[in-house]
Write a protein that holds these residues in place. Structure first.
Motif, PDB file in Angstrom:
ATOM      1  N   TYR A  50      38.207 -20.139 -28.973  1.00 23.14           N
ATOM      2  CA  TYR A  50      37.400 -20.866 -29.949  1.00 23.14           C
ATOM      3  C   TYR A  50      35.910 -20.717 -29.644  1.00 23.14           C
ATOM      4  CZ  TYR A  50      35.344 -24.761 -32.487  1.00 23.14           C
ATOM      5  OH  TYR A  50      34.553 -25.527 -33.296  1.00 23.14           O
ATOM      6  N   ILE A  51      35.529 -20.931 -28.396  1.00 19.15           N
ATOM      7  CA  ILE A  51      34.121 -20.825 -28.026  1.00 19.15           C
ATOM      8  C   ILE A  51      33.641 -19.384 -28.175  1.00 19.15           C
ATOM      9  CG2 ILE A  51      32.513 -20.983 -26.083  1.00 19.15           C
ATOM     10  CD1 ILE A  51      34.048 -23.472 -25.191  1.00 19.15           C
ATOM     11  N   GLY A  52      34.458 -18.422 -27.774  1.00 20.64           N
ATOM     12  CA  GLY A  52      34.080 -17.021 -27.923  1.00 20.64           C
ATOM     13  C   GLY A  52      33.874 -16.627 -29.362  1.00 20.64           C
ATOM     14  N   ALA A  53      34.720 -17.118 -30.234  1.00 19.91           N
ATOM     15  CA  ALA A  53      34.587 -16.796 -31.656  1.00 19.91           C
ATOM     16  C   ALA A  53      33.332 -17.440 -32.238  1.00 19.91           C
ATOM     17  CB  ALA A  53      35.820 -17.255 -32.423  1.00 19.91           C
ATOM     18  N   ARG A  54      32.997 -18.613 -31.784  1.00 22.06           N
ATOM     19  CA  ARG A  54      31.822 -19.305 -32.313  1.00 22.06           C
ATOM     20  C   ARG A  54      30.526 -18.701 -31.796  1.00 22.06           C
ATOM     21  NH1 ARG A  54      32.286 -24.351 -35.199  1.00 22.06           N
ATOM     22  NH2 ARG A  54      30.061 -24.182 -34.929  1.00 22.06           N
ATOM     23  N   VAL A  55      30.490 -18.331 -30.522  1.00 23.53           N
ATOM     24  CA  VAL A  55      29.247 -17.862 -29.911  1.00 23.53           C
ATOM     25  C   VAL A  55      29.051 -16.364 -30.113  1.00 23.53           C
ATOM     26  CG1 VAL A  55      28.055 -17.581 -27.705  1.00 23.53           C
ATOM     27  CG2 VAL A  55      29.242 -19.706 -28.210  1.00 23.53           C
ATOM     28  N   ILE A  56      30.064 -15.590 -29.815  1.00 26.09           N
ATOM     29  CA  ILE A  56      29.927 -14.141 -29.811  1.00 26.09           C
ATOM     30  C   ILE A  56      30.287 -13.542 -31.169  1.00 26.09           C
ATOM     31  CG2 ILE A  56      30.770 -12.009 -28.759  1.00 26.09           C
ATOM     32  CD1 ILE A  56      31.290 -13.677 -26.232  1.00 26.09           C
ATOM     33  N   GLY A  57      31.269 -14.093 -31.839  1.00 27.85           N
ATOM     34  CA  GLY A  57      31.825 -13.487 -33.037  1.00 27.85           C
ATOM     35  C   GLY A  57      30.888 -13.374 -34.215  1.00 27.85           C
ATOM     36  N   ARG A  58      29.928 -14.236 -34.342  1.00 30.03           N
ATOM     37  CA  ARG A  58      29.077 -14.233 -35.523  1.00 30.03           C
ATOM     38  C   ARG A  58      27.698 -13.682 -35.188  1.00 30.03           C
ATOM     39  NH1 ARG A  58      30.309 -19.992 -38.379  1.00 30.03           N
ATOM     40  NH2 ARG A  58      32.504 -19.617 -38.740  1.00 30.03           N
ATOM     41  N   ALA A  59      27.537 -12.405 -35.393  1.00 29.13           N
ATOM     42  CA  ALA A  59      26.224 -11.807 -35.243  1.00 29.13           C
ATOM     43  C   ALA A  59      25.535 -11.844 -36.607  1.00 29.13           C
ATOM     44  CB  ALA A  59      26.355 -10.373 -34.754  1.00 29.13           C
ATOM     45  N   ALA A  60      24.271 -12.166 -36.599  1.00 25.47           N
ATOM     46  CA  ALA A  60      23.532 -12.257 -37.852  1.00 25.47           C
ATOM     47  C   ALA A  60      23.345 -10.861 -38.442  1.00 25.47           C
ATOM     48  CB  ALA A  60      22.178 -12.912 -37.617  1.00 25.47           C
ATOM     49  N   LYS A  61      23.646 -10.757 -39.726  1.00 26.75           N
ATOM     50  CA  LYS A  61      23.461  -9.479 -40.405  1.00 26.75           C
ATOM     51  C   LYS A  61      21.975  -9.259 -40.658  1.00 26.75           C
ATOM     52  CE  LYS A  61      27.821  -9.150 -42.875  1.00 26.75           C
ATOM     53  NZ  LYS A  61      28.432  -8.992 -44.194  1.00 26.75           N
ATOM     54  N   PRO A  62      21.517  -8.046 -40.431  1.00 23.40           N
ATOM     55  CA  PRO A  62      20.109  -7.795 -40.732  1.00 23.40           C
ATOM     56  C   PRO A  62      19.878  -7.828 -42.243  1.00 23.40           C
ATOM     57  CG  PRO A  62      21.202  -5.760 -40.079  1.00 23.40           C
ATOM     58  CD  PRO A  62      22.181  -6.883 -39.881  1.00 23.40           C
ATOM     59  N   VAL A  63      18.734  -8.337 -42.626  1.00 24.25           N
ATOM     60  CA  VAL A  63      18.400  -8.451 -44.038  1.00 24.25           C
ATOM     61  C   VAL A  63      17.978  -7.068 -44.548  1.00 24.25           C
ATOM     62  CG1 VAL A  63      16.861  -9.557 -45.697  1.00 24.25           C
ATOM     63  CG2 VAL A  63      17.687 -10.831 -43.717  1.00 24.25           C
ATOM     64  N   PHE A  64      18.548  -6.670 -45.670  1.00 27.18           N
ATOM     65  CA  PHE A  64      18.232  -5.371 -46.263  1.00 27.18           C
ATOM     66  C   PHE A  64      16.913  -5.499 -47.018  1.00 27.18           C
ATOM     67  CE2 PHE A  64      18.473  -2.260 -49.697  1.00 27.18           C
ATOM     68  CZ  PHE A  64      18.622  -1.111 -48.951  1.00 27.18           C
ATOM     69  N   ASP A  65      15.917  -4.669 -46.643  1.00 21.92           N
ATOM     70  CA  ASP A  65      14.607  -4.764 -47.277  1.00 21.92           C
ATOM     71  C   ASP A  65      14.362  -3.688 -48.330  1.00 21.92           C
ATOM     72  OD1 ASP A  65      14.351  -2.575 -45.619  1.00 21.92           O
ATOM     73  OD2 ASP A  65      12.389  -3.147 -44.843  1.00 21.92           O
ATOM     74  N   GLY A  66      15.194  -2.661 -48.412  1.00 19.99           N
ATOM     75  CA  GLY A  66      15.055  -1.634 -49.430  1.00 19.99           C
ATOM     76  C   GLY A  66      14.000  -0.579 -49.112  1.00 19.99           C
ATOM     77  N   ASN A  67      13.540  -0.517 -47.876  1.00 17.70           N
ATOM     78  CA  ASN A  67      12.568   0.481 -47.424  1.00 17.70           C
ATOM     79  C   ASN A  67      11.374   0.582 -48.377  1.00 17.70           C
ATOM     80  OD1 ASN A  67      11.277   2.479 -46.031  1.00 17.70           O
ATOM     81  ND2 ASN A  67      12.932   3.971 -46.179  1.00 17.70           N
ATOM     82  N   PRO A  68      10.489  -0.409 -48.340  1.00 17.93           N
ATOM     83  CA  PRO A  68       9.347  -0.411 -49.271  1.00 17.93           C
ATOM     84  C   PRO A  68       8.415   0.793 -49.090  1.00 17.93           C
ATOM     85  CG  PRO A  68       9.268  -2.309 -47.782  1.00 17.93           C
ATOM     86  CD  PRO A  68      10.521  -1.573 -47.496  1.00 17.93           C
ATOM     87  N   LYS A  69       8.368   1.355 -47.874  1.00 18.64           N
ATOM     88  CA  LYS A  69       7.502   2.529 -47.657  1.00 18.64           C
ATOM     89  C   LYS A  69       8.009   3.730 -48.455  1.00 18.64           C
ATOM     90  CE  LYS A  69       5.955   1.146 -43.083  1.00 18.64           C
ATOM     91  NZ  LYS A  69       5.941   1.454 -41.655  1.00 18.64           N
ATOM     92  N   ALA A  70       9.326   3.940 -48.451  1.00 10.61           N
ATOM     93  CA  ALA A  70       9.900   5.053 -49.215  1.00 10.61           C
ATOM     94  C   ALA A  70       9.729   4.813 -50.709  1.00 10.61           C
ATOM     95  CB  ALA A  70      11.373   5.230 -48.867  1.00 10.61           C
ATOM     96  N   GLN A  71       9.875   3.579 -51.145  1.00  9.55           N
ATOM     97  CA  GLN A  71       9.685   3.271 -52.565  1.00  9.55           C
ATOM     98  C   GLN A  71       8.255   3.562 -52.994  1.00  9.55           C
ATOM     99  OE1 GLN A  71      10.892  -0.722 -53.538  1.00  9.55           O
ATOM    100  NE2 GLN A  71      12.738  -0.561 -52.281  1.00  9.55           N
ATOM    101  N   ALA A  72       7.296   3.175 -52.153  1.00 13.67           N
ATOM    102  CA  ALA A  72       5.893   3.414 -52.478  1.00 13.67           C
ATOM    103  C   ALA A  72       5.571   4.902 -52.437  1.00 13.67           C
ATOM    104  CB  ALA A  72       5.002   2.647 -51.512  1.00 13.67           C
ATOM    105  N   ALA A  73       6.114   5.615 -51.464  1.00 17.74           N
ATOM    106  CA  ALA A  73       5.843   7.054 -51.345  1.00 17.74           C
ATOM    107  C   ALA A  73       6.391   7.820 -52.546  1.00 17.74           C
ATOM    108  CB  ALA A  73       6.443   7.589 -50.051  1.00 17.74           C
TER     109      ALA A  73
END
Length: 137
Positions: A50-73
């Motif tokens: 239970y503790i392992g699933a709560r502490v280790i199991g949930r890694a935060a997903k990185p937020v997708f930013d859509g690569n604004p540099k490529a969009q601007a280029a």
């Protein structure tokens, strides 16, 4: 006749239950230390999982930013980006037009400009290049 059979069956069932209870009592007395050790180790196992699933199991997903540099280029406008996301969702030009509240010819124009900017000849090429650049997930 059936009443006798039912009574005899109930008597045998009660006798079997009594014998099983006595056997359980003997087993519990003879191996009480082992049973307590098992129950404690089981409790720690459940707590650890239970503790392992709560502490280790949930890694935060990185937020997708859509690569604004490529969009601007590439010079992709916000509306073209909306069309590109709809293409990534697998929608047709008519479905994209209905979803974005524009005419199908406007969608075709945006798609053609996206193909030019991404250097693609078809939708699959455009999606592959957009994903390589990180513009769409």
């Amino acid at each position: 006749m059936w009443k006798r059979a039912a009574a005899y069956g109930a008597f045998l069932a009660a006798g079997t239950l009594g014998l099983q209870w006595l056997d359980y009592q003997r087993l519990a007395r003879a191996h009480s230390g082992d049973i307590y050790t098992f129950l404690i180790s089981l409790a720690f196992l459940v707590l650890g999982v239970y503790i392992g699933a709560r502490v280790i199991g949930r890694a935060a997903k990185p937020v997708f930013d859509g690569n604004p540099k490529a969009q601007a280029a590439l010079g992709i406008s916000p509306r073209e980006l909306d069309v590109l996301r709809e293409i990534a969702a697998g929608r047709s030009n008519k479905e994209i037009a209905a979803h974005l509240n524009v005419s199908p010819s406007t969608v075709k124009t945006h798609v053609a400009r996206l193909f030019e900017k991404l250097g693609a000849k078809r939708r699959t090429d455009a999606m592959r290049k957009a994903r390589e650049l990180g513009i769409v997930p």
